[in-house]
Design a protein around this motif. Structure first.
Motif, short mmCIF file in Angstrom:
data_model
loop_
_atom_site.label_atom_id
_atom_site.label_comp_id
_atom_site.label_asym_id
_atom_site.label_seq_id
_atom_site.Cartn_x
_atom_site.Cartn_y
_atom_site.Cartn_z
N GLU A 171 -8.46 6.81 11.71
CA GLU A 171 -9.62 7.15 10.89
C GLU A 171 -9.65 8.65 10.58
O GLU A 171 -9.96 9.05 9.45
CB GLU A 171 -10.91 6.71 11.59
CG GLU A 171 -11.07 5.20 11.60
CD GLU A 171 -12.41 4.75 12.16
OE1 GLU A 171 -12.75 3.57 11.98
OE2 GLU A 171 -13.13 5.59 12.76
N SER A 230 -6.66 9.36 8.05
CA SER A 230 -6.83 8.78 6.71
C SER A 230 -8.12 9.22 6.03
O SER A 230 -8.24 9.13 4.81
CB SER A 230 -6.82 7.25 6.81
OG SER A 230 -7.95 6.77 7.51
N GLY A 231 -9.09 9.68 6.83
CA GLY A 231 -10.39 10.02 6.27
C GLY A 231 -11.19 8.80 5.85
O GLY A 231 -12.12 8.90 5.04
N LYS A 232 -10.83 7.64 6.41
CA LYS A 232 -11.50 6.38 6.05
C LYS A 232 -12.10 5.71 7.27
O LYS A 232 -11.60 5.89 8.39
CB LYS A 232 -10.50 5.42 5.41
CG LYS A 232 -9.80 5.92 4.16
CD LYS A 232 -8.75 4.91 3.71
CE LYS A 232 -7.98 5.40 2.49
NZ LYS A 232 -6.89 4.47 2.11
N LYS A 233 -13.14 4.94 7.04
CA LYS A 233 -13.65 4.06 8.07
C LYS A 233 -12.81 2.78 8.02
O LYS A 233 -12.70 2.14 6.98
CB LYS A 233 -15.13 3.73 7.82
CG LYS A 233 -15.76 2.88 8.92
CD LYS A 233 -15.82 3.63 10.24
CE LYS A 233 -16.48 2.77 11.33
NZ LYS A 233 -16.45 3.44 12.65
N ILE A 234 -12.19 2.43 9.14
CA ILE A 234 -11.21 1.35 9.14
C ILE A 234 -11.75 0.15 9.90
O ILE A 234 -12.32 0.29 11.00
CB ILE A 234 -9.89 1.81 9.77
CG1 ILE A 234 -9.33 3.01 8.99
CG2 ILE A 234 -8.87 0.68 9.79
CD1 ILE A 234 -8.15 3.67 9.67
N ASP A 261 0.81 -1.22 0.00
CA ASP A 261 0.00 0.00 0.00
C ASP A 261 0.84 1.27 0.00
O ASP A 261 0.47 2.28 -0.62
CB ASP A 261 -0.91 0.02 1.24
CG ASP A 261 -1.88 -1.14 1.26
OD1 ASP A 261 -2.46 -1.46 0.21
OD2 ASP A 261 -2.05 -1.76 2.34
#
Length: 607
Positions: free
Chosen positions: A234, A237-241, A28
């Motif tokens: 979260e 990253s601005g993501k739901k992990i 990644d």
């Protein structure tokens, strides 16, 4: 599956994996630093390779963020030009340590994979990501393909029971672990760290402990993320992990249980991080300098501890205190909380964010005879200069800087100890001659005279010192082989083309530098046999088509092997014969992957 098995399986597109499986893993986050980066680019260009995905590819300039060395400055500029052409993001000299930046930027998140030319890339285990340090050929291959081959490591579980005693910092915890496990007690293992106190560790504390996995020989120390870490990742990253955990029926190679309540403040004596002892057992060692920083202890929590002890006090006369935050974000926090004012009023030197002395490129080096106490993760001989380096927590380093000798914050004297006299040591260095490299075929059976080096934990600074890291031409590397290994400083002059090296456990521990492999190729060494290898070193050697094999220590006795005997080795079968007396034995042969890479002359060579 265990945590590491889940991460590798998901990134290899497989339902399950088990220890020993060799899988191609999607990466990644793909990082090259200012040391190693130029060689990565060189490998790509010379092999006609392009970038697989620029959005996942990064440069981090953290080893010399001042550009104070001409070769580093040239290397950084070279990488910037390549980055502009290929659309690669550069975290430049103003940003800080690359692995920390990856966490702050939300690139390294639970369940992710990351590789870097930094041997402490496994620091991202602090957020339950899989990170590995690699040599420049490995990174070039990842930049070109997006994947890397991995041998799934066995997993272990480390359970820390009991309560943490008052005053025991994260650095003390990891130095206690080093005292228990030594330099190779966790060799080749992916270790999940568990316990009630572990669950309460902050992100900064997890980073400190994870950063020294390499010093224990571990592939990685993994921390299952608590709510604080999940929320942090979260947000960044601005993501739901998805939280990643081991299955209840996961199989572990080993389970270790240690009582955290017995841990004490520790100091590692010069030369080896694992030579850690109770601080009360080393006496009042007079120091010349102190350093707070590195990827182990340059976080804001570390600087807050230092400031709380320094406030209203001065650094002892004649002692130099150097402080380097890990990232620019930590620098900003330090200013906002007025920590910088405390440091400057106390007489400390504060540098811009980066790796500092650990990488020989910035603040933190010491001179001959100088005694330094440092929060770094390595104190190998010559690693931070010609002096001696003790390792300790930020609290101990700060207290020592104030006192003038190694001590704890609760033992500060009324007046600091001063120097009665000063002695300067002058040294000179004379370069050796340059050997010529001869191209050779890739035979599966070789013969050569042996060097038996009966030492364990020979690290990469002993093999190829970091003062030569700016060398990019292999033909220049051989002359410096082992010139920092006590008793073997003249190895390069004595070595003959075709030689074979026998050595002990954990050969190649430490840095991810490819030069520690390539220097042997420059000398024409045909093979290196060790009881075990540092994980990064073994990869680098295999990928460079440098034959490395492991053997049982009894083999030397079975062969009645003596210095400069001639042996024959079959890489395919593992058969070895002492041609001086006809005695035979077996060692571990090449794996299929190693043989394939060896026969085609290296990882980057086209089949």
């Amino acid at each position: 599956m265990t945590i590491i098995e889940k991460i590798l399986a998901r990134h290899a597109g497989k339902k399950t994996v088990k220890p020993g499986d060799i899988v191609d893993v999607e990466i990644d986050v793909r990082i090259a630093r200012d040391f190693g980066g130029p060689n990565v680019v060189k490998n790509l260009v010379e092999n006609g390779l392009e970038i697989d995905d620029p959005s996942k590819t990064f440069f981090t300039f953290d080893t010399n963020p001042t550009g104070s060395d001409q070769k580093y400055a040239a290397n950084q500029h070279f990488c910037r030009q390549f980055a502009r052409e290929k659309g690669i993001k550069v975290f430049d000299i103003n940003v800080g340590i690359g692995t920390h930046t990856a966490i702050e930027e939300g690139l390294a998140i639970p369940g992710a994979t990351l590789v870097s030319t930094d041997s402490h890339a496994n620091i991202v285990g602090a957020v339950c990501a899989f990170g590995q340090g690699m040599g420049d050929q490995d990174i070039a291959a990842v930049w070109a393909t997006g994947k890397a081959w991995f041998k799934v490591p066995p997993s272990a579980k480390l359970i820390l029971k009991g309560e943490r005693p008052k005053g025991i910092t994260a650095k003390d915890i990891v130095l206690n672990l080093l005292h228990h496990f030594g330099a190779n007690g966790l060799l080749g293992l992916a270790v999940e760290v568990q316990g009630e106190e572990v669950e309460r560790l902050t992100l900064d504390e997890r980073i400190t402990i994870a950063s020294m996995a390499t010093e224990m020989g571990a592939i990685i120390l993994l921390f299952e993320p608590n709510d604080e870490v999940m929320a942090y990742c979260e947000k960044r990253s601005g993501k739901k992990i998805e939280k990643i955990t081991a299955d209840p029926d996961a199989q572990y190679d080993q389970v270790f249980e240690l009582d955290l309540s017995t841990f004490v403040p520790m100091v590692s004596r010069p030369g080896h991080p694992d030579d850690s002892v109770d601080i009360t057992k080393i006496g009042k060692v007079k120091i010349d300098s102190a350093f707070i920083g590195s990827c182990t202890n340059g976080r804001i929590e570390d600087l807050r501890i230092a400031a709380s002890i320094l406030k209203g006090r001065k650094v002892a006369p004649g002692v130099v205190l150097k402080i380097v935050p890990s990232t620019d974000e930590v620098w900003q926090q330090m200013m906002e909380e007025s920590l910088l004012k405390i440091f400057k009023e106390a007489g400390a030197l504060v540098g811009n964010a980066g790796c500092a002395g650990c990488a020989a490129g910035q603040i933190g080096q010491n001179g001959p005879g100088e005694i330094t106490i440092s929060t770094g993760n390595r104190n190998f001989a010559g690693k931070q200069g010609k002096g001696e380096v003790y390792l300790a927590s930020p609290a101990v380093v700060t207290a020592s800087a104030i006192s003038g000798y190694i001590t704890t914050p609760d033992q500060l004297p009324e007046r600091p100890v001063t120097f009665d006299e000063l002695q300067a040591t002058v040294f000179s260095y004379q370069a050796k001659g340059k050997p010529q490299i001869q191209k050779r075929e890739a035979p599966t059976v070789v013969e050569g005279k042996v060097w038996i080096i009966e030492k364990d934990n020979i690290d990469t600074d002993m093999i190829f010192h970091n003062r030569y890291l700016t060398i990019t031409q292999i033909e220049e590397m051989g002359q410096y082989t082992f010139d920092n290994l006590q008793g073997w400083e003249d190895f390069a002059q004595k070595a003959e083309k075709g030689d074979i090296i026998f050595t002990g456990k954990n050969f190649g521990a430490g840095s991810s530098r490819q030069q520690a492999v390539d220097c042997f190729k420059a000398l024409g060494v045909q093979a290196i046999l060790a009881e075990s290898f540092g994980a990064i070193y073994e990869r680098n050697a295999i990928n460079a088509a440098m034959p490395v094999l492991t053997y049982d220590p009894q083999i030397i006795k079975q062969l009645d092997l003596k210095q400069r005997d001639k042996v024959r080795i079959n890489f395919e079968t593992g058969e070895i014969e002492n041609l001086s007396n006809g005695k035979k034995a077996h060692i571990n042969p090449f794996s299929d992957v190693q043989m394939a890479i060896y026969k085609r002359g290296g990882l980057l060579n086209k089949a």
